[in-house]
Structures are given as structure tokens and as C-alpha cells.
Design a protein around this motif. Sequence first.
Motif, PDB file in Angstrom:
ATOM      1  N   GLN A 258       0.898  -1.050   0.016  1.00 21.49           N
ATOM      2  CA  GLN A 258       0.079   0.089   0.214  1.00 21.49           C
ATOM      3  C   GLN A 258       0.822   1.342  -0.138  1.00 21.49           C
ATOM      4  OE1 GLN A 258      -3.067   0.111   2.897  1.00 21.49           O
ATOM      5  NE2 GLN A 258      -3.364  -2.337   3.000  1.00 21.49           N
ATOM      6  N   ARG A 259       0.912   1.880  -1.256  1.00 23.21           N
ATOM      7  CA  ARG A 259       1.689   3.263  -1.211  1.00 23.21           C
ATOM      8  C   ARG A 259       1.196   4.037  -2.379  1.00 23.21           C
ATOM      9  NH1 ARG A 259       7.047   0.211  -3.885  1.00 23.21           N
ATOM     10  NH2 ARG A 259       6.381  -1.904  -3.018  1.00 23.21           N
ATOM     11  N   ALA A 260       1.904   4.872  -2.843  1.00 23.91           N
ATOM     12  CA  ALA A 260       1.479   5.705  -3.788  1.00 23.91           C
ATOM     13  C   ALA A 260       1.450   5.022  -5.313  1.00 23.91           C
ATOM     14  CB  ALA A 260       2.476   6.806  -4.022  1.00 23.91           C
ATOM     15  N   LYS A 261       0.424   5.509  -6.296  1.00 19.52           N
ATOM     16  CA  LYS A 261       0.139   4.965  -7.405  1.00 19.52           C
ATOM     17  C   LYS A 261       1.371   4.645  -8.218  1.00 19.52           C
ATOM     18  CE  LYS A 261      -4.600   6.700  -7.751  1.00 19.52           C
ATOM     19  NZ  LYS A 261      -5.484   7.631  -8.824  1.00 19.52           N
ATOM     20  N   PRO A 262       1.466   3.600  -8.842  1.00 15.74           N
ATOM     21  CA  PRO A 262       0.486   2.951  -9.432  1.00 15.74           C
ATOM     22  C   PRO A 262       0.210   1.721  -8.307  1.00 15.74           C
ATOM     23  CG  PRO A 262       2.370   1.845 -10.536  1.00 15.74           C
ATOM     24  CD  PRO A 262       2.668   3.421  -9.712  1.00 15.74           C
ATOM     25  N   PHE A 263       0.697   1.727  -7.175  1.00 11.60           N
ATOM     26  CA  PHE A 263       0.422   0.602  -6.154  1.00 11.60           C
ATOM     27  C   PHE A 263      -0.861   1.023  -5.357  1.00 11.60           C
ATOM     28  CE2 PHE A 263       4.715   0.055  -6.835  1.00 11.60           C
ATOM     29  CZ  PHE A 263       5.046  -1.142  -6.469  1.00 11.60           C
ATOM     30  N   PRO A 264      -1.723   0.035  -4.838  1.00 13.46           N
ATOM     31  CA  PRO A 264      -3.047   0.278  -4.226  1.00 13.46           C
ATOM     32  C   PRO A 264      -2.945   1.048  -2.813  1.00 13.46           C
ATOM     33  CG  PRO A 264      -2.187  -1.939  -3.931  1.00 13.46           C
ATOM     34  CD  PRO A 264      -1.408  -1.473  -4.777  1.00 13.46           C
ATOM     35  N   GLY A 265      -3.946   1.606  -2.333  1.00 11.05           N
ATOM     36  CA  GLY A 265      -3.947   2.336  -1.461  1.00 11.05           C
ATOM     37  C   GLY A 265      -4.691   1.666  -0.223  1.00 11.05           C
ATOM     38  N   THR A 266      -5.408   0.721  -0.534  1.00 12.52           N
ATOM     39  CA  THR A 266      -6.290  -0.054   0.417  1.00 12.52           C
ATOM     40  C   THR A 266      -6.288  -1.411   0.291  1.00 12.52           C
ATOM     41  OG1 THR A 266      -8.212  -0.059  -0.830  1.00 12.52           O
ATOM     42  CG2 THR A 266      -7.897   1.862   0.577  1.00 12.52           C
TER      43      THR A 266
END
Length: 516
Positions: A258-266
Motif C-alpha cells: 500500500q503506497r502511492a500509485k500505481p500501487f494500491p492504497g487500501t
Amino acid sequence: MPSPLKEWCSAEKVTSAPSGSRRTAIAVLTACGSRGTAIAVLTATSATGGGRYARFFNRLPASTGEMGNGVSNQQRSIELRMRGILLMCGWLAATTPGLAQETPIAFVGAHLIPIAGPEITEGVLIVQDGKIIAVGPVATTEVPDDATRVDAQGKVIMPGLICSHSHIGGIGGADSSAPIQPGVRILDSINVLDSGFRRAVAGGLTTLNIMPGSGHLLSGQTIYVKLRGGKKIEDLFILDESGWAMGGMKMANGTNSQRAKPFPGTRGKSAALVREQFIKAMEYRDKKARAAGDPEKMPPRDLGLEGLVEVLEGKRIVHHHTHRHDDIMTVLRLAREFNFRVVLHHVSEGWKVADEIARAGAACSVILVDSPGGKLEAIDLIYKTAGVLERAGVLTAFHTDDWITDSRIFNRMAALGVRGGMSRAGALKALTLAGAAMLDLDDRIGSLEVGKDADFALWSGDPLSVYTKVLETWVEGKRVFDRSDPTDRLHAVGGYGAGNNTTPYFCCFEESKGGA
């Protein structure tokens, strides 16, 4: 090998006569009469060495006299064409000691921990040609007259330890370009000369599952390796019957990805992205099946989807980093939806959902740490986890996550498990046979049984004692660590790097080093 023999065997009889590794293996067996001499001839005459043939001999009779009706007409035809090599093979075995049948080695008087059966107070372990050929009590186990005897009185021998989750070798897997990268192969980044491999054998380890990090939802393909030594990663491969280098697929959930895009946040978005990728893999698989090999109908090749198709087909096991109980249940839900096999790794809160894990038929590879700090989601990690899982009927192993736990003290993990309520037998199995099963290797390693690979370690005392040291480690009947050797001792007792500049593995700290 003398040049006339090499020329005679290589030019007409071995490398060019029958096509395909299996046919060549059968042909040379029939000509040479025994596995040992045949493998020696193939090793000496083949440009690539005999290693790629050796796996076939394990499935064949020990000699031509045992082949019987199991040999097809085609194989008998090959045999007739190869008969001329017989005299030369016999001459080779008789005049070249290094290529003759290996002398048995008998370890006599040791306390044996077979794992697959009760412990033997005063036992004998006999190995030959890289395999275990006998194991049992001194009183009832016959030692061959030609065996080399090793006095193992006062020592403990148990199978080589198996770590189902390691990061040694200076690995670098998926990068920050995307959260899902199944096409990454960790084998392309492993430095086999890294000192971590020497630390591992100093701790009695013989087999590892080397994985990319856990900073991604899907960080790539793992590789299973034997610590037999070598200068390239191919020297460490564990091959299946088809010659495929065995490995799994690394996945993770929770806070790591979970981190900044393009990774998921939830957490919810993380699961959604994984579902989307598996659906794409199913569609890719189905398109290839419908194409039936027709190039005009085949979809463009996709290395990432190919890896996931291997997961869907059960060829690759998913090794899934997960800590919180709700994250564990998400993994089980996804495994059920897409029918893939999974090993749950870490499972800090596995004790909260042990029965659910057992009903799902999932295995657990557990880590126990005895120092403060770490991930917030691992705050409920307790020593009782392994024991709770064991009593629930879950196949339970331990792992190092090296550097999280130094491979040299991997045995302490089992001791901590016993302190938390795990049985002694279960804890020792968790270091060996359970890990082997999680890698689909329990028919070859993980216990002291006749026919299995001769992977084992000699200990100075009980392996659950902090005072016990690994004296020797053997892989496939060859000693790969000897504590009495000054260089090996350096790796056993030295500080960080043991004389080499080894970069530690930081979870989610340096993405260029592979994530977490």
C-alpha cells in the motif's frame, strides 16, 4: 577420460545416437550396465555434462539385469546399437577411480533423528551415490564391508534443514513500476558466490526457497535451490522429471504493497487488482487452448500471464506473505476462487484463525522473532502460533526470512516453537519435512529414509539447544561444510558478511534490492 574413449563414445554412441535426454539415458544404461558408470560416461562425454541426464536414472533400474519387460522395443533397439560401448565402459570404471561406483559412507553410533520415524539412540546412516541406502539401529543395520566408516558417537544426525522463505544471494526482484510483476524471475538476480550461502550451510541448511520481496502484490517467481555449491545459479537448481527448474510464485498483502500509485492504497483495492490479473491469466490460458497450437490463433506471448497460468495449473505453488487474520482470510478466499495452491507465510495472527486455515487445507510457514520492533500488523505475533496451528492439523514449517533470522541460527526457531507449546517432533519436522512438502519435494528430501537424497547435518548435541553447533553439512552425499575447516568456521562464527561485503535484505526499504 582418455581421448580415444571420449572420441569413441561421444562421436557415435552417446551424444548423437538416440535423440532426447531420456533415450540417451536409457541407452547408456543398457550399455554400461549400471547407473554410476553410465552417469560418469555421460558427464565425461557430453558438452553440457551429465547432470541433465541424471534425473532419468533415478527412475530406471539399477542395472540392465533389472530392466525386464519395462523396456520397450524402441529402447531394446537402442540397446543393440549401443552394445559396443559396454567393453569401453567397463574399462573406464576399472581404470579411472574417480568415475567408478562411489564407496559407501557409514556414520556409525550417532543419535539419529529421521523425522519420518522415532529417534534412534545409537544408529547408523549409510549413504552412497548421493542417496541414503540404509538407516537404522547399530544392532540391526549391516554396514557394507567396503564402506568408509565414520565414528559418529556423541553426535546427532538429522536431515538437512529446509528454509521455505529466504532472501540470500543479494536478490533483486520486482521494481516500483507496477504492483503485479509475475514475469520477474528471481533466479536472474541471485549471486551464488554470496556469503549468505556459506552462512546457510553453516547452519545446517541444505535446501532453500529463494524469493523476491513482499513489497508487491505479486513480485515474481521463486526458485528452489540445493546448497551443493557452484559458480552459477543453474548449479543449484532442483529439477523435476521434465527438467523444469522448480519454483513457486511470491505474493503479498497487507501494508507492504500500500503506497502511492500505481500501487494500491487500501486492502480492498489490493484484492481487486489480484482478481483482475488472475482473470486475465484464465483468459490467456483458454485462448491458447482454443488455438491448439495454430500460430495464427495464438495470443501474443505474455511472460507474466504464463507464470500465472502455471499457478492456475498447480505447477507453481503460491507463497503468500500475510500477517493479520483478515489478510489471511483474503488469501484463502482468493485461493478458493481461482483454485490455486497456497502456502501462507509469516501468519503472525494465524493463531486467531487456525481452524479456518485447516479447513482450507492451506499450509503455514511461520517466523518467530524474539526481538522488539517490526511491523505494526505483526503486533499480535506470539510464540504459541506454531503450536496452535499444529494442534489444528495445519502443516506447519518455519522459515528464516534471512536476514530477519540469520540462517546460522535457524534451529532456534524450532526451540522457540517448543517453548510456545509445539511438540518436539512437530518442531523438528517444521525445520525439515514440512518445508519439503511445501516445495513439493517431500518425496526426495526432508527425512532420513532409504532412497532419499543424502542431505543431512551432524550436530554436536540436541538441535533444540542454544549450545549445540553444526559440525558438518552434507548435500547429496558430499560434505559442503566442515566446522573444523578455518574458512568454514569463519562463516559459522564471523560477524556481518563473514569477510565478504554482503548487502543485507531490508523489507520495503530499497526497492532496487527487491522490495520486501
